[in-house]
Enzyme design. Structure first.
Site, mmCIF file in Angstrom:
data_model
loop_
_atom_site.group_PDB
_atom_site.id
_atom_site.type_symbol
_atom_site.label_atom_id
_atom_site.label_comp_id
_atom_site.label_asym_id
_atom_site.label_seq_id
_atom_site.Cartn_x
_atom_site.Cartn_y
_atom_site.Cartn_z
ATOM 1 N N ASN A 7 0.867 -1.171 0.000
ATOM 2 C CA ASN A 7 0.000 0.000 0.000
ATOM 3 C C ASN A 7 0.908 1.228 0.000
ATOM 4 O O ASN A 7 1.454 1.607 1.031
ATOM 5 C CB ASN A 7 -0.891 -0.077 1.265
ATOM 6 N N ARG A 99 -2.440 -1.629 -3.683
ATOM 7 C CA ARG A 99 -3.427 -0.550 -3.778
ATOM 8 C C ARG A 99 -2.945 0.364 -4.902
ATOM 9 O O ARG A 99 -1.816 0.865 -4.861
ATOM 10 C CB ARG A 99 -3.485 0.222 -2.463
ATOM 11 N N HIS A 188 -10.446 6.835 -2.173
ATOM 12 C CA HIS A 188 -10.664 6.117 -0.898
ATOM 13 C C HIS A 188 -11.669 4.984 -1.079
ATOM 14 O O HIS A 188 -12.320 4.551 -0.121
ATOM 15 C CB HIS A 188 -11.223 7.040 0.216
ATOM 16 N N ARG A 249 -5.054 19.898 2.235
ATOM 17 C CA ARG A 249 -5.725 20.204 0.958
ATOM 18 C C ARG A 249 -6.960 21.059 1.208
ATOM 19 O O ARG A 249 -7.676 20.849 2.185
ATOM 20 C CB ARG A 249 -6.161 18.905 0.267
ATOM 21 N N ARG A 293 -5.393 16.828 16.268
ATOM 22 C CA ARG A 293 -5.065 16.789 17.698
ATOM 23 C C ARG A 293 -4.359 18.073 18.122
ATOM 24 O O ARG A 293 -4.658 18.645 19.166
ATOM 25 C CB ARG A 293 -4.152 15.588 18.008
ATOM 26 N N ASN A 343 -11.337 8.577 15.739
ATOM 27 C CA ASN A 343 -10.787 9.021 17.025
ATOM 28 C C ASN A 343 -11.363 10.307 17.600
ATOM 29 O O ASN A 343 -11.195 10.564 18.782
ATOM 30 C CB ASN A 343 -9.266 9.207 16.897
ATOM 31 N N GLU A 392 -7.947 -1.096 5.168
ATOM 32 C CA GLU A 392 -7.686 -1.108 3.720
ATOM 33 C C GLU A 392 -6.829 -2.304 3.307
ATOM 34 O O GLU A 392 -7.093 -2.924 2.281
ATOM 35 C CB GLU A 392 -6.969 0.178 3.302
HETATM 36 P P1 AMP Z 1 -5.268 8.862 8.590
HETATM 37 O O1 AMP Z 1 -4.948 9.609 7.327
HETATM 38 O O2 AMP Z 1 -6.517 8.049 8.507
HETATM 39 O O3 AMP Z 1 -4.090 8.116 9.171
HETATM 40 O O4 AMP Z 1 -5.617 10.005 9.671
HETATM 41 C C1 AMP Z 1 -4.627 10.872 10.161
HETATM 42 C C2 AMP Z 1 -5.287 12.032 10.883
HETATM 43 O O5 AMP Z 1 -6.200 11.568 11.881
HETATM 44 C C3 AMP Z 1 -4.295 12.884 11.671
HETATM 45 O O6 AMP Z 1 -3.697 13.843 10.837
HETATM 46 C C4 AMP Z 1 -5.180 13.524 12.707
HETATM 47 O O7 AMP Z 1 -5.742 14.727 12.179
HETATM 48 C C5 AMP Z 1 -6.313 12.546 12.913
HETATM 49 N N1 AMP Z 1 -6.246 11.868 14.229
HETATM 50 C C6 AMP Z 1 -5.566 10.756 14.551
HETATM 51 N N2 AMP Z 1 -5.764 10.447 15.864
HETATM 52 C C7 AMP Z 1 -6.598 11.395 16.356
HETATM 53 C C8 AMP Z 1 -7.182 11.651 17.641
HETATM 54 N N3 AMP Z 1 -6.954 10.851 18.682
HETATM 55 N N4 AMP Z 1 -7.997 12.740 17.751
HETATM 56 C C9 AMP Z 1 -8.240 13.539 16.694
HETATM 57 N N5 AMP Z 1 -7.714 13.348 15.473
HETATM 58 C C10 AMP Z 1 -6.912 12.307 15.304
#
Ligand code: AMP
Length: 408
Positions: A7, A99, A188, A249, A293, A343, A392
């Site tokens: 991936n 992927r 996605h 973005r 976060r 999250n 995924e």
């Molecule tokens: P992904 O692209 O699915 O890995 O998501 C990454 C994004 O998820 C990060 O840039 C954060 O903005 C968000 N994220 C991850 N953990 C948390 C959390 N505990 N609370 C809020 N946002 C989170």
């Protein structure tokens, strides 16, 4: 059957090895025998490799290279050598699944990779320059390491959205755009499809009978409207830049702004590309970070720009949920997935708040309780609200199994 999954992201390469020993893939993902990630983001010119195995062994390596093929080769060495070894030799791998971000209009399902498929992925680098090139490098690296006889399967991120009706897919520009393939492809798709299937399992309902909105909210964000198991609308478009506000973005902006910036401020194409893809979204507005976060922490200290970034994110999320709702004409479940969706209890609560009027009601305690693959709606909610951990890589492994056994 041992399935190796690759991936590739713009600056990382994830990989894992699954074993499916049953007559069909189990409904729940098994723990991969071996998982590895190569990351180029932390130090210029250094590939950081992290490996862990189902037996609990871990390994961290730093290799001075920018070369994807070399990093993949070193990463795969750890699959059959040293303490993280999960198989005795490469010939134990039965199939490799990749992927592939862009499959254009031709690929509606996963396919076995042939010279023609490689040529098509190469042609489509025009539409997804960073990702499709990385995917192709991964495919070629596997060819070199395992030899040309090992079956490789391409699982396309666009395929799930190939069911979009023309009215949802075609941009109202001149008709010649349509003839040139300028249309909404959506992305996605592997995650949206996995979540739709998983939602049906969790609700104990037939996917054919469900109307779902899947909110994939990670660093990249997109929604899909899923009716009867098919994607009928989505927010990402010709590229993954369309739709919702994202980490870096912009999402959808008035195209007149781009004309204005080019005409009045002499913007080059490269500058537009950089600002829209890397300097916008949560990062661009908050001035703090792309990561929600860090934005939440900044809001607690009274940072007004961070608050504005969250407000815009929620405003756009709600209005796009409304658009998907209108395309579906009703809703059985709203699904949250990916980093933010899985999250952030705050984002889920704020997103749901304005949909009281359709009888959508969150149960605050369940929302706060770090839900994974759970229904967090109140018992009397007319619409279920699910938090699903997107898988995924497992979805790619399942597709490989199906393609190998010629079932879709
Ligand atoms: P992904 O692209 O699915 O890995 O998501 C990454 C994004 O998820 C990060 O840039 C954060 O903005 C968000 N994220 C991850 N953990 C948390 C959390 N505990 N609370 C809020 N946002 C989170």
């Amino acid at each position: 059957m041992k399935i190796l999954v690759l991936n590739a992201g713009s600056s990382s390469q994830k990989s894992c090895l699954y074993e499916i020993s049953e007559p069909r893939p189990p409904d729940r993902p098994p723990t991969p025998l071996w998982e590895a990630t190569v990351d180029w983001t932390h130090h210029q010119g250094i590939a950081e490799i992290e490996v862990k195995t189902a037996k609990g062994e871990t390994l961290n390596l730093e290799i001075p290279t920018q070369d994807r093929a070399e990093a993949i080769a070193r990463m795969l060495d750890t699959l059959w050598e040293g303490k993280t070894k999960a198989i005795d030799n490469p010939s134990e791998v039965d199939v490799v699944g990749h992927r592939v971000v862009h499959g254009g209009q031709d690929y509606r399902h996963s396919v076995r990779i042939t010279a023609d498929v490689k040529a098509a992925i190469d042609r489509l680098t025009q539409l997804a320059p960073v990702h499709n090139r990385a995917n192709l490098e991964g495919i070629e690296a596997i060819d070199r390491i395992f030899g040309p006889n090992l079956p490789q399967i391409a699982v396309f991120d666009t395929a799930f959205h190939s069911s979009l009706p023309d009215a949802a897919a075609i941009y109202p520009g001149p008709y010649r755009w349509v003839e040139r393939g300028i249309r909404r492809y959506g992305f996605h798709g592997i995650s949206h499809q996995y979540c739709a299937r998983r939602a049906a399992q969790l609700l104990n309902r037939d996917l054919q009978d469900l109307r779902l909105i899947v909110c994939h909210l990670g660093n990249g964000c997109s929604l899909s409207a899923v009716s009867g198991g098919e994607s009928i609308d989505t927010t990402m478009g010709f590229t993954p830049l369309d739709g919702l506000m994202m980490g870096t973005r912009s999402g959808a902006v008035d195209p007149g702004i781009l004309i204005h910036l080019m005409r009045q401020e002499g913007y080059s194409v490269d500058r537009l590309d950089r600002e829209l893809n890397q300097e916008s979204g949560l990062k661009g507005i908050s001035g703090v970070a792309a990561d929600l976060r860090q934005i939440a922490t900044a809001i607690e200290t009274g940072n007004a720009q961070a608050q504005l970034a969250l407000d815009i994110f929620i405003h756009r999320l709600r209005s796009s949920i409304g658009a998907m709702l209108a395309s579906l004409g009703g809703l059985d479940a709203l699904v949250f997935t990916a980093g933010i969706g899985e999250n952030s209890a705050l984002v889920r609560a704020l997103a749901c708040q304005n949909f009281d009027f359709i009888g959508l009601k969150l149960e605050p305690e369940k929302n706060q309780d770090r839900p994974v693959d759970r229904d967090i709606a109140a018992p009397d909610s007319k619409v279920r609200i699910l938090v699903i951990h997107t898988q995924e890589d497992w979805a790619i492994a399942q597709q490989c199994w199906r393609t190998n056994h010629q079932v879709q």
